[in-house]
Scaffold this active site. Structure first.
Site, PDB file in Angstrom:
ATOM      1  N   ILE A 151      -4.455   6.087  -3.559  1.00 15.42           N
ATOM      2  CA  ILE A 151      -4.173   5.159  -3.551  1.00 15.42           C
ATOM      3  C   ILE A 151      -4.326   4.433  -1.940  1.00 15.42           C
ATOM      4  O   ILE A 151      -4.697   3.507  -1.509  1.00 15.42           O
ATOM      5  CB  ILE A 151      -2.356   4.878  -3.814  1.00 15.42           C
ATOM      6  N   SER A 210       5.425   4.831  -1.574  1.00 15.55           N
ATOM      7  CA  SER A 210       5.422   5.670  -1.901  1.00 15.55           C
ATOM      8  C   SER A 210       6.799   6.704  -3.325  1.00 15.55           C
ATOM      9  O   SER A 210       6.996   5.886  -3.894  1.00 15.55           O
ATOM     10  CB  SER A 210       4.862   6.633  -1.130  1.00 15.55           C
ATOM     11  N   ASP A 218       8.563  -0.674  -0.844  1.00 17.24           N
ATOM     12  CA  ASP A 218       8.866  -1.006  -2.461  1.00 17.24           C
ATOM     13  C   ASP A 218       9.307   0.259  -2.914  1.00 17.24           C
ATOM     14  O   ASP A 218      10.015   0.314  -4.396  1.00 17.24           O
ATOM     15  CB  ASP A 218       7.432  -1.055  -2.642  1.00 17.24           C
ATOM     16  N   GLU A 238      17.224   4.629  -4.850  1.00 16.18           N
ATOM     17  CA  GLU A 238      16.338   4.268  -5.639  1.00 16.18           C
ATOM     18  C   GLU A 238      17.052   2.888  -7.108  1.00 16.18           C
ATOM     19  O   GLU A 238      17.272   2.869  -8.114  1.00 16.18           O
ATOM     20  CB  GLU A 238      14.965   3.580  -5.403  1.00 16.18           C
ATOM     21  N   HIS A 241      10.542  -1.705  -6.563  1.00 11.07           N
ATOM     22  CA  HIS A 241       9.262  -0.656  -6.376  1.00 11.07           C
ATOM     23  C   HIS A 241       8.241  -1.192  -8.120  1.00 11.07           C
ATOM     24  O   HIS A 241       8.228  -1.511  -9.111  1.00 11.07           O
ATOM     25  CB  HIS A 241      10.123   0.570  -7.615  1.00 11.07           C
ATOM     26  N   GLN A 242       7.692  -2.398  -7.251  1.00 11.48           N
ATOM     27  CA  GLN A 242       6.729  -3.560  -8.118  1.00 11.48           C
ATOM     28  C   GLN A 242       5.463  -2.712  -8.280  1.00 11.48           C
ATOM     29  O   GLN A 242       4.510  -3.370  -8.326  1.00 11.48           O
ATOM     30  CB  GLN A 242       7.244  -4.442  -7.723  1.00 11.48           C
ATOM     31  N   PHE A 269       2.981  -0.676  -8.446  1.00 13.27           N
ATOM     32  CA  PHE A 269       2.181  -0.296  -9.614  1.00 13.27           C
ATOM     33  C   PHE A 269       1.926  -1.451 -11.043  1.00 13.27           C
ATOM     34  O   PHE A 269       0.947  -1.505 -12.275  1.00 13.27           O
ATOM     35  CB  PHE A 269       3.338   1.089 -10.625  1.00 13.27           C
TER      36      PHE A 269
END
Length: 328
Positions: free
Chosen positions: A156, A230, A255, A260, A292-293, A295
């Site tokens: 990444i 990450s 993210d 979370e 957490h979008q 991906f």
């Protein structure tokens, strides 16, 4: 192999059903519940569990899974910090992951966060919808010629380097395993002190927990931009709030979030948020948070499903386990 699929989302099922369609020896049962000490009983009569980033796979859960005959944990993600690997070894449970579903998906999301924060397009969108075309308060800055520090240069991080090179940014990389490329390899202290933008791409472990804390913020430039796609616990959220209050931190794009698991991937719009730290973070006008979008692209979900099914087939057929975490 019968697979108990935890934390199932409706958007995942079509990708996994398509991937499994030609493999009659595999069957998936989807559970909306996340895996934890209370829900592990749902895995009885299954051979494997399939879990995501916020499922709890600690020693107690693994003991419960093993007692029910589970011999495989299939991670449909790259990170495995939520799995007690020692416990898995003790109970002879395979742990397999998806090491590289789409580095470009996450890297491009990083750029989206950077550009949205720097050019304030989210604020402009809301203004224009109200017929407000005033530019005051929307002044941004170029990525061109800015120094961007990338902490962690795996797949990444490398994908992000390539994109930033296209913008004409000066890229610094801090990673003990970094190889020469179109960037400058440096130490963490230099990266923190010289970067206009810092992006986190390292795994979460004992050495990187709260890597960005009050001491790290003290070394940064005033008004620095910080991006984290990450793992949430790389960042000390309380120290982050203090850095925002003093304006040491000028822009924050997240993210991921340290707590979370209680928030993300669910609709809480009719509830009162009980997380005071998250509420404080989201209240800053220079903070942008997505759930957490990073991906979440068609290409990434296709690769996640295909790799997870391949991992299951390797276990079932007694083949070498290409993506076993125990090779790391």
């Amino acid at each position: 192999m019968n697979i108990a699929f935890f934390s199932a989302q409706k958007y995942e099922k079509p990708f996994f059903e398509h991937s499994i369609a030609t493999h009659n020896s595999l069957a998936i049962t989807y559970f909306e519940q996340s895996l934890n000490e209370q829900t592990a009983v749902l895995a009885s009569n299954y051979n494997a569990v399939c879990v995501f980033v916020n499922d709890t796979v600690n020693a107690q859960v693994i003991k419960l899974l093993a007692s029910q005959g589970i011999n495989t944990i299939l991670l449909r993600c790259a990170g495995f910090n939520n799995v007690d690997l020692d416990a898995a070894k003790t109970h002879n449970i395979h742990v397999l992951r998806v090491p590289a579903y789409s580095p470009e998906a996450v890297a491009e999301h990083c750029i989206a966060l950077m550009l949205t924060l720097s050019r304030k397009t989210h604020k402009a969108y809301n203004r224009v919808r109200e017929d407000n075309f005033d530019l005051n308060g929307l002044l941004g800055f170029n990525l061109h010629n800015k120094t961007v520090g990338i902490i962690g240069c795996g797949k990444i991080g490398l994908a992000l380097c390539n994109i930033l090179n296209g913008f004409g940014a000066n890229v610094l990389v801090c990673d003990p395993n970094a190889i020469p490329g179109n960037y400058s390899i440096t130490d963490l202290n230099t990266l923190l002190t010289q970067s206009d933008i810092i992006s986190l791409h390292c795994p979460l472990n004992d050495q990187t927990y709260h890597l960005i804390d009050e001491h790290a913020f003290a070394k940064m430039k005033p008004g620095v931009m910080l991006i984290n796609t990450s793992r949430g616990a790389l960042l000390d959220s309380k120290a982050c709030i203090q850095a925002l209050k003093t304006q040491k931190l000028g822009y924050l794009g997240l993210d991921v979030y340290e707590q979370e698991s209680e928030l993300f991937f669910k609709n809480h719009s009719d509830e009162i948020n009980q997380d005071d730290i998250f509420s404080r973070l989201v209240g800053f006008k220079n903070v942008l948070i997505t759930g957490h979008q990073g991906f979440f692209t068609q290409e990434a979900l296709t690769e996640i499903a295909n790799t997870t099914i391949t991992n299951a087939l390797e276990v079932e057929q007694g083949k070498p386990l290409t993506n076993s975490v125990f090779k790391n």
